[in-house]
Design a protein around this motif. Structure first.
Motif, PDB file in Angstrom:
ATOM      1  N   VAL A 175       7.412   0.959  -1.063  1.00 41.19           N
ATOM      2  CA  VAL A 175       6.074   0.367  -1.101  1.00 41.19           C
ATOM      3  C   VAL A 175       5.974  -0.669  -2.221  1.00 41.19           C
ATOM      4  O   VAL A 175       5.432  -1.762  -2.042  1.00 41.19           O
ATOM      5  N   LEU A 176       6.544  -0.338  -3.381  1.00 42.65           N
ATOM      6  CA  LEU A 176       6.478  -1.247  -4.525  1.00 42.65           C
ATOM      7  C   LEU A 176       7.351  -2.484  -4.336  1.00 42.65           C
ATOM      8  O   LEU A 176       7.153  -3.496  -5.014  1.00 42.65           O
ATOM      9  N   SER A 177       8.317  -2.410  -3.440  1.00 48.22           N
ATOM     10  CA  SER A 177       9.201  -3.560  -3.216  1.00 48.22           C
ATOM     11  C   SER A 177       8.515  -4.661  -2.411  1.00 48.22           C
ATOM     12  O   SER A 177       9.004  -5.791  -2.374  1.00 48.22           O
ATOM     13  N   LEU A 178       7.394  -4.345  -1.783  1.00 45.08           N
ATOM     14  CA  LEU A 178       6.661  -5.356  -1.019  1.00 45.08           C
ATOM     15  C   LEU A 178       5.927  -6.268  -1.996  1.00 45.08           C
ATOM     16  O   LEU A 178       5.120  -5.796  -2.803  1.00 45.08           O
ATOM     17  N   PRO A 179       6.157  -7.572  -1.938  1.00 44.71           N
ATOM     18  CA  PRO A 179       5.704  -8.466  -3.009  1.00 44.71           C
ATOM     19  C   PRO A 179       4.308  -9.051  -2.851  1.00 44.71           C
ATOM     20  O   PRO A 179       3.858  -9.785  -3.721  1.00 44.71           O
ATOM     21  N   GLU A 180       3.601  -8.755  -1.756  1.00 42.82           N
ATOM     22  CA  GLU A 180       2.363  -9.493  -1.518  1.00 42.82           C
ATOM     23  C   GLU A 180       1.291  -9.230  -2.569  1.00 42.82           C
ATOM     24  O   GLU A 180       1.179  -8.129  -3.110  1.00 42.82           O
ATOM     25  N   PHE A 181       0.500 -10.271  -2.835  1.00 44.78           N
ATOM     26  CA  PHE A 181      -0.617 -10.189  -3.773  1.00 44.78           C
ATOM     27  C   PHE A 181      -1.800  -9.484  -3.126  1.00 44.78           C
ATOM     28  O   PHE A 181      -2.467  -8.652  -3.743  1.00 44.78           O
ATOM     29  N   ASN A 182      -2.103  -9.851  -1.875  1.00 44.14           N
ATOM     30  CA  ASN A 182      -3.199  -9.220  -1.132  1.00 44.14           C
ATOM     31  C   ASN A 182      -2.674  -7.936  -0.494  1.00 44.14           C
ATOM     32  O   ASN A 182      -1.857  -7.976   0.422  1.00 44.14           O
ATOM     33  N   ARG A 183      -3.160  -6.805  -0.997  1.00 46.42           N
ATOM     34  CA  ARG A 183      -2.610  -5.525  -0.550  1.00 46.42           C
ATOM     35  C   ARG A 183      -3.689  -4.685   0.125  1.00 46.42           C
ATOM     36  O   ARG A 183      -4.807  -4.558  -0.371  1.00 46.42           O
ATOM     37  N   PHE A 184      -3.306  -4.126   1.266  1.00 42.76           N
ATOM     38  CA  PHE A 184      -4.141  -3.157   1.971  1.00 42.76           C
ATOM     39  C   PHE A 184      -3.274  -1.913   2.115  1.00 42.76           C
ATOM     40  O   PHE A 184      -2.456  -1.809   3.022  1.00 42.76           O
ATOM     41  N   SER A 185      -3.419  -0.987   1.164  1.00 41.95           N
ATOM     42  CA  SER A 185      -2.460   0.108   1.009  1.00 41.95           C
ATOM     43  C   SER A 185      -2.325   0.992   2.247  1.00 41.95           C
ATOM     44  O   SER A 185      -1.217   1.415   2.589  1.00 41.95           O
ATOM     45  N   LYS A 186      -3.432   1.269   2.911  1.00 40.60           N
ATOM     46  CA  LYS A 186      -3.339   2.121   4.096  1.00 40.60           C
ATOM     47  C   LYS A 186      -2.430   1.494   5.147  1.00 40.60           C
ATOM     48  O   LYS A 186      -1.673   2.187   5.828  1.00 40.60           O
ATOM     49  N   GLY A 187      -2.519   0.181   5.276  1.00 38.84           N
ATOM     50  CA  GLY A 187      -1.641  -0.515   6.209  1.00 38.84           C
ATOM     51  C   GLY A 187      -0.208  -0.539   5.714  1.00 38.84           C
ATOM     52  O   GLY A 187       0.740  -0.371   6.487  1.00 38.84           O
ATOM     53  N   ILE A 188      -0.022  -0.759   4.404  1.00 34.21           N
ATOM     54  CA  ILE A 188       1.321  -0.800   3.824  1.00 34.21           C
ATOM     55  C   ILE A 188       2.016   0.557   3.978  1.00 34.21           C
ATOM     56  O   ILE A 188       3.197   0.632   4.343  1.00 34.21           O
ATOM     57  N   PHE A 189       1.291   1.637   3.706  1.00 35.37           N
ATOM     58  CA  PHE A 189       1.868   2.972   3.845  1.00 35.37           C
ATOM     59  C   PHE A 189       2.352   3.217   5.276  1.00 35.37           C
ATOM     60  O   PHE A 189       3.369   3.872   5.494  1.00 35.37           O
ATOM     61  N   SER A 190       1.615   2.706   6.244  1.00 32.97           N
ATOM     62  CA  SER A 190       2.025   2.864   7.649  1.00 32.97           C
ATOM     63  C   SER A 190       3.159   1.908   7.996  1.00 32.97           C
ATOM     64  O   SER A 190       4.063   2.256   8.763  1.00 32.97           O
ATOM     65  N   TRP A 191       3.124   0.697   7.444  1.00 34.30           N
ATOM     66  CA  TRP A 191       4.102  -0.325   7.803  1.00 34.30           C
ATOM     67  C   TRP A 191       5.515   0.057   7.382  1.00 34.30           C
ATOM     68  O   TRP A 191       6.485  -0.217   8.090  1.00 34.30           O
ATOM     69  N   VAL A 192       5.667   0.676   6.208  1.00 35.71           N
ATOM     70  CA  VAL A 192       7.013   0.989   5.712  1.00 35.71           C
ATOM     71  C   VAL A 192       7.699   2.061   6.544  1.00 35.71           C
ATOM     72  O   VAL A 192       8.924   2.218   6.477  1.00 35.71           O
ATOM     73  N   GLY A 193       6.923   2.807   7.340  1.00 33.71           N
ATOM     74  CA  GLY A 193       7.536   3.800   8.213  1.00 33.71           C
ATOM     75  C   GLY A 193       7.844   5.100   7.499  1.00 33.71           C
ATOM     76  O   GLY A 193       7.000   5.661   6.817  1.00 33.71           O
ATOM     77  N   TYR A 194       9.086   5.569   7.639  1.00 34.57           N
ATOM     78  CA  TYR A 194       9.534   6.858   7.117  1.00 34.57           C
ATOM     79  C   TYR A 194       8.861   8.000   7.892  1.00 34.57           C
ATOM     80  O   TYR A 194       7.955   7.808   8.697  1.00 34.57           O
ATOM     81  N   LYS A 195       9.333   9.179   7.609  1.00 33.64           N
ATOM     82  CA  LYS A 195       8.834  10.375   8.306  1.00 33.64           C
ATOM     83  C   LYS A 195       7.535  10.825   7.635  1.00 33.64           C
ATOM     84  O   LYS A 195       7.538  11.266   6.477  1.00 33.64           O
ATOM     85  N   THR A 196       6.435  10.702   8.366  1.00 33.52           N
ATOM     86  CA  THR A 196       5.107  10.948   7.799  1.00 33.52           C
ATOM     87  C   THR A 196       4.328  11.940   8.656  1.00 33.52           C
ATOM     88  O   THR A 196       4.420  11.927   9.876  1.00 33.52           O
ATOM     89  N   THR A 197       3.576  12.790   8.010  1.00 36.16           N
ATOM     90  CA  THR A 197       2.662  13.690   8.701  1.00 36.16           C
ATOM     91  C   THR A 197       1.327  13.700   7.969  1.00 36.16           C
ATOM     92  O   THR A 197       1.223  13.196   6.849  1.00 36.16           O
ATOM     93  N   TYR A 198       0.310  14.269   8.613  1.00 34.22           N
ATOM     94  CA  TYR A 198      -1.030  14.277   8.034  1.00 34.22           C
ATOM     95  C   TYR A 198      -1.625  15.677   8.066  1.00 34.22           C
ATOM     96  O   TYR A 198      -1.403  16.444   9.014  1.00 34.22           O
ATOM     97  N   LEU A 199      -2.384  15.997   7.026  1.00 33.66           N
ATOM     98  CA  LEU A 199      -3.127  17.245   6.949  1.00 33.66           C
ATOM     99  C   LEU A 199      -4.615  16.936   7.042  1.00 33.66           C
ATOM    100  O   LEU A 199      -5.096  16.031   6.351  1.00 33.66           O
ATOM    101  N   ALA A 200      -5.326  17.666   7.883  1.00 32.14           N
ATOM    102  CA  ALA A 200      -6.770  17.469   8.016  1.00 32.14           C
ATOM    103  C   ALA A 200      -7.510  18.457   7.115  1.00 32.14           C
ATOM    104  O   ALA A 200      -7.068  19.588   6.924  1.00 32.14           O
ATOM    105  N   TYR A 201      -8.624  18.016   6.552  1.00 28.97           N
ATOM    106  CA  TYR A 201      -9.420  18.897   5.708  1.00 28.97           C
ATOM    107  C   TYR A 201     -10.890  18.530   5.823  1.00 28.97           C
ATOM    108  O   TYR A 201     -11.246  17.420   6.201  1.00 28.97           O
TER     109      TYR A 201
END
Length: 313
Positions: A175-201
């Motif tokens: 995530v930190l390797s992405l150089p853009e100035f304008n950051r939308f973290s929720k999109g960045i977290f999804s864009w990088v991929g990797y094995k991800t899961t979600y917990l609902a609360y």
């Protein structure tokens, strides 16, 4: 024993910081009982607060200099910058991002860590089941945003996902390797991929203070997310311009045919003014969309830092 870094962006949260630390510390202690499993590292980021937020951070650092650290900005740069600053300061094997208002239940941390260690996930995010205490208008706009962006973007962003998540070191470094100035973290977290899961609360009330996000700020944040992760608005401008051009050709043909068959010109200055205003509005609309993208390019080419740190420990 893993090192757990907790990134906590703060803006005018002097009341919440002591409550947050006490609550999370109890959860960390339970995770280390009976066998020590994690060493905590707290990274508080003061996003140019105007109250005593920084003083609260300093007091915690003085009491726990080995585990509590802070970074204070020279002014308010926004949550995205605070989040980036916190992630860049972490040294842990796993990194959590949490809001200081305790709307993100710390009790989920043991389960999130277990999913990373035992099930091989690189990121464990969270989703609010409902938006308790939020107006119907804000909830509707939030739902509409996720619906729109997931239809026009190649990156799927989980609806009602929170910034609260636990990530591996590799995930954070990517995530930190992405150089853009304008950051939308929720999109960045999804864009990088990797094995991800979600917990609902279930949504939790704020521990103290009030929210600092207005509808205007949320709308601007949503527009930034759409622009950062989709070129659909540009395609929309192209289609609107094309349709306007086709309609003008049809209108021109109608005027010529009417003049040849009936004679005279089409009367009606009001209708002509309305058409001119319509066409002018369409042009300005398309220019506005184009301008949004150009402004992002302009900010990127300046190569200004995302934030300026005035003080850190």
């Amino acid at each position: 024993m893993k090192k757990l870094s907790l990134v906590v962006p703060c803006y005018n949260e002097e009341e919440s910081i002591p409550l947050f630390y006490r609550t999370v510390s109890k959860v960390i202690d339970s995770m280390n009982t009976p066998t020590p499993t994690v060493t905590p590292e707290y990274i508080f980021v003061d996003d140019g607060s105007s109250d005593h937020t920084l003083n609260e951070m300093k007091e915690l650092h003085q009491k726990y200099p080995e585990t509590v650290h802070f970074r204070s900005f020279s002014r308010n740069f926004g949550k995205e910058s605070a989040l980036a600053a916190g992630l860049q300061a972490t040294t842990g094997d796993v990194v959590a991002v949490m809001d200081v208002d305790l709307q993100d239940p710390p009790e989920l941390l043991p389960k999130m860590l277990a999913l990373i260690e035992n099930d091989g996930y690189d990121c464990v995010g969270t989703i609010q089941k409902e938006r308790r205490g939020q107006s119907k208008l804000r909830a509707f706009l939030s739902t509409s945003f996720y619906s729109v962006i997931n239809k026009i973007s190649d990156v799927r962003i989980e609806p009602n996902a929170r910034d609260y998540r636990l990530m591996t070191r590799q995930f954070v470094d990517t995530v930190l390797s992405l150089p853009e100035f304008n950051r939308f973290s929720k999109g960045i977290f999804s864009w990088v991929g990797y094995k991800t899961t979600y917990l609902a609360y279930e949504s939790q009330p704020r521990a103290a203070g009030t929210t600092h996000w207005s509808l205007k700020q949320l709308f601007s944040y949503s527009i930034e997310g759409i622009i950062d992760f989709s070129n659909a608005p540009l395609r929309l401008a192209t289609w609107v311009g094309s349709i306007s051009f086709i309609l003008s050709i049809i209108g021109l043909i109608f005027v010529i045919v009417r003049a040849l068959t009936v004679g005279g010109s089409v009367a009606g200055w009001p209708s002509l003014v309305v058409i001119l205003l319509l066409v002018g509005g369409i042009q300005l609309f398309c220019l506005g969309i184009l301008g949004q993208y150009i402004s992002k390019i302009y900010l990127e080419t300046k190569h200004r830092p995302q934030y300026i740190v005035r003080e850190e420990k």
